[in-house]
Scaffold this motif. Structure first.
Motif, mmCIF file in Angstrom:
data_model
loop_
_atom_site.group_PDB
_atom_site.id
_atom_site.type_symbol
_atom_site.label_atom_id
_atom_site.label_comp_id
_atom_site.label_asym_id
_atom_site.label_seq_id
_atom_site.Cartn_x
_atom_site.Cartn_y
_atom_site.Cartn_z
ATOM 1 N N VAL A 94 83.222 65.939 17.299
ATOM 2 C CA VAL A 94 84.242 66.550 18.154
ATOM 3 C C VAL A 94 84.782 65.531 19.155
ATOM 4 N N LEU A 95 83.909 64.767 19.788
ATOM 5 C CA LEU A 95 84.353 63.766 20.757
ATOM 6 C C LEU A 95 85.209 62.693 20.094
ATOM 7 N N ALA A 96 84.794 62.222 18.913
ATOM 8 C CA ALA A 96 85.574 61.201 18.205
ATOM 9 C C ALA A 96 86.939 61.744 17.808
ATOM 10 N N THR A 97 87.002 63.008 17.406
ATOM 11 C CA THR A 97 88.281 63.610 17.011
ATOM 12 C C THR A 97 89.197 63.793 18.210
ATOM 13 N N VAL A 98 88.630 64.226 19.336
ATOM 14 C CA VAL A 98 89.435 64.379 20.557
ATOM 15 C C VAL A 98 90.020 63.041 20.983
ATOM 16 N N ALA A 99 89.207 61.979 20.939
ATOM 17 C CA ALA A 99 89.701 60.649 21.300
ATOM 18 C C ALA A 99 90.807 60.210 20.353
ATOM 19 N N ARG A 100 90.646 60.510 19.066
ATOM 20 C CA ARG A 100 91.658 60.122 18.074
ATOM 21 C C ARG A 100 92.962 60.866 18.299
ATOM 22 N N ILE A 101 92.893 62.185 18.536
ATOM 23 C CA ILE A 101 94.099 62.978 18.770
ATOM 24 C C ILE A 101 94.795 62.532 20.054
ATOM 25 N N LEU A 155 82.200 57.262 24.645
ATOM 26 C CA LEU A 155 81.025 58.128 24.578
ATOM 27 C C LEU A 155 80.667 58.460 23.130
ATOM 28 N N ALA A 156 81.684 58.740 22.318
ATOM 29 C CA ALA A 156 81.437 59.028 20.903
ATOM 30 C C ALA A 156 80.843 57.813 20.193
ATOM 31 N N SER A 157 81.311 56.617 20.538
ATOM 32 C CA SER A 157 80.781 55.400 19.922
ATOM 33 C C SER A 157 79.318 55.190 20.291
ATOM 34 N N TRP A 158 78.981 55.436 21.552
ATOM 35 C CA TRP A 158 77.581 55.311 21.976
ATOM 36 C C TRP A 158 76.688 56.298 21.221
ATOM 37 N N MET A 159 77.152 57.529 21.098
ATOM 38 C CA MET A 159 76.370 58.542 20.405
ATOM 39 C C MET A 159 76.217 58.196 18.929
ATOM 40 N N ALA A 160 77.288 57.693 18.310
ATOM 41 C CA ALA A 160 77.207 57.309 16.906
ATOM 42 C C ALA A 160 76.279 56.117 16.715
ATOM 43 N N ALA A 161 76.345 55.144 17.627
ATOM 44 C CA ALA A 161 75.464 53.977 17.529
ATOM 45 C C ALA A 161 74.010 54.396 17.653
ATOM 46 N N ASP A 162 73.736 55.330 18.533
ATOM 47 C CA ASP A 162 72.363 55.800 18.707
ATOM 48 C C ASP A 162 71.858 56.482 17.440
ATOM 49 N N GLN A 163 72.722 57.270 16.793
ATOM 50 C CA GLN A 163 72.318 57.954 15.569
ATOM 51 C C GLN A 163 72.178 56.988 14.397
ATOM 52 N N LEU A 164 72.992 55.937 14.372
ATOM 53 C CA LEU A 164 72.873 54.943 13.304
ATOM 54 C C LEU A 164 71.617 54.091 13.479
ATOM 55 N N ASN A 165 71.290 53.769 14.722
ATOM 56 C CA ASN A 165 70.089 52.965 14.974
ATOM 57 C C ASN A 165 68.814 53.741 14.674
ATOM 58 N N GLY A 166 68.838 55.048 14.883
ATOM 59 C CA GLY A 166 67.663 55.857 14.607
ATOM 60 C C GLY A 166 66.504 55.497 15.509
ATOM 61 N N ASN A 167 65.334 55.412 14.911
ATOM 62 C CA ASN A 167 64.121 55.108 15.663
ATOM 63 C C ASN A 167 63.730 53.637 15.566
ATOM 64 N N ILE A 177 77.240 49.045 23.651
ATOM 65 C CA ILE A 177 78.283 48.350 24.398
ATOM 66 C C ILE A 177 79.585 49.124 24.222
ATOM 67 N N GLY A 178 80.278 49.344 25.306
ATOM 68 C CA GLY A 178 81.539 50.073 25.233
ATOM 69 C C GLY A 178 82.707 49.239 25.726
ATOM 70 N N THR A 179 83.841 49.367 25.061
ATOM 71 C CA THR A 179 85.064 48.687 25.475
ATOM 72 C C THR A 179 86.190 49.710 25.559
ATOM 73 N N VAL A 180 87.079 49.506 26.505
ATOM 74 C CA VAL A 180 88.222 50.398 26.698
ATOM 75 C C VAL A 180 89.495 49.581 26.616
ATOM 76 N N ASP A 181 90.454 50.057 25.825
ATOM 77 C CA ASP A 181 91.743 49.387 25.707
ATOM 78 C C ASP A 181 92.569 49.664 26.958
ATOM 79 N N GLY A 182 92.925 48.607 27.672
ATOM 80 C CA GLY A 182 93.685 48.775 28.902
ATOM 81 C C GLY A 182 95.181 48.878 28.711
#
Length: 212
Positions: A94-101, A155-167, A177-182
């Motif tokens: 949901v967060l990734a979709t909201v950011a995309r829209i 925030l969506a990227s952080w959550m996805a990275a955490d799920q990809l890294n697993g345990n 690491i997060g980056t924002v397009d200025g």
């Protein structure tokens, strides 16, 4: 209201100017709906296929195969990767979709502003209240859209990275690491300033109208 358009005269410079403005107008009219329709269609398709597109930050060196030729890489590494991810939890999707829209809407807003500005220049009624309001609204929308798209996307990227890294032990393959397009923020501030300038032009035109 009399025309104040400098593109209404004759000559090669005026003709080239009108062609350029027409080109911007046509491009904006095509690019805006195209971005909106295909962007939203892509978001719906991604949701249906459970494949969320993300750009995650990376901090890894280049492989040895990157400089097997005569030249040698002194330093370098990966800083991001564009990936499609499935199996994310609903909140991340949901967060990734909201950011995309939000990003799609900001791009469409830019196209609408450019189209309106070009049309006013072609019609010769540049300093109209509707134009300054539209430009100001677009600038504010860009600031809000950039904040939503950048913040929620991070925030969506952080959550996805955490799920990809697993345990995995340590920091895992995907760093937090997060980056924002200025760019949206810069363009939004510029549009707000342009809107203020056009509002001043409207007032000046109203004060001087009929004096000449």
């Amino acid at each position: 209201m009399p025309q104040t358009d400098q593109l209404a005269g004759k000559g090669a410079v005026v003709a080239v100017g009108r062609i350029v403005v027409w080109a911007f107008f046509v491009f904006a009219c095509v690019a805006g709906p195209f971005t909106l329709v295909f962007g939203i269609a892509g978001a719906i398709t991604s949701l249906a296929a459970d494949s969320t597109p993300l750009t995650l930050a990376l901090d890894h060196p280049l492989p040895a195969a990157a400089d097997r030729g005569s030249a040698t890489i002194v330093s370098g590494g990966y800083d991001s990767a564009s990936i499609l991810v499935s199996g994310l939890d609903p909140g991340t999707v949901v967060l990734a979709t909201v950011a995309r829209i939000a990003g799609i809407l900001t791009q469409a807003a830019i196209a609408a502003s450019v189209a309106l500005l070009a049309w006013r220049l072609l019609r010769g009624h540049t300093f109209r209240r509707s134009l300054s309001l539209t430009i100001t609204f677009t600038g504010a929308l860009l600031l809000i859209g950039g904040l939503v798209s950048g913040g929620v996307g991070m925030l969506a990227s952080w959550m996805a990275a955490d799920q990809l890294n697993g345990n995995s032990t340590g920091d895992g393959f995907w760093p937090m690491i997060g980056t924002v397009d200025g760019a949206p923020f810069g363009i939004g501030i510029c549009l707000l300033l342009v809107g203020l300038a056009f509002e001043y032009g409207e007032r000046l035109q109203g004060d001087t109208e009929g004096l000449v």
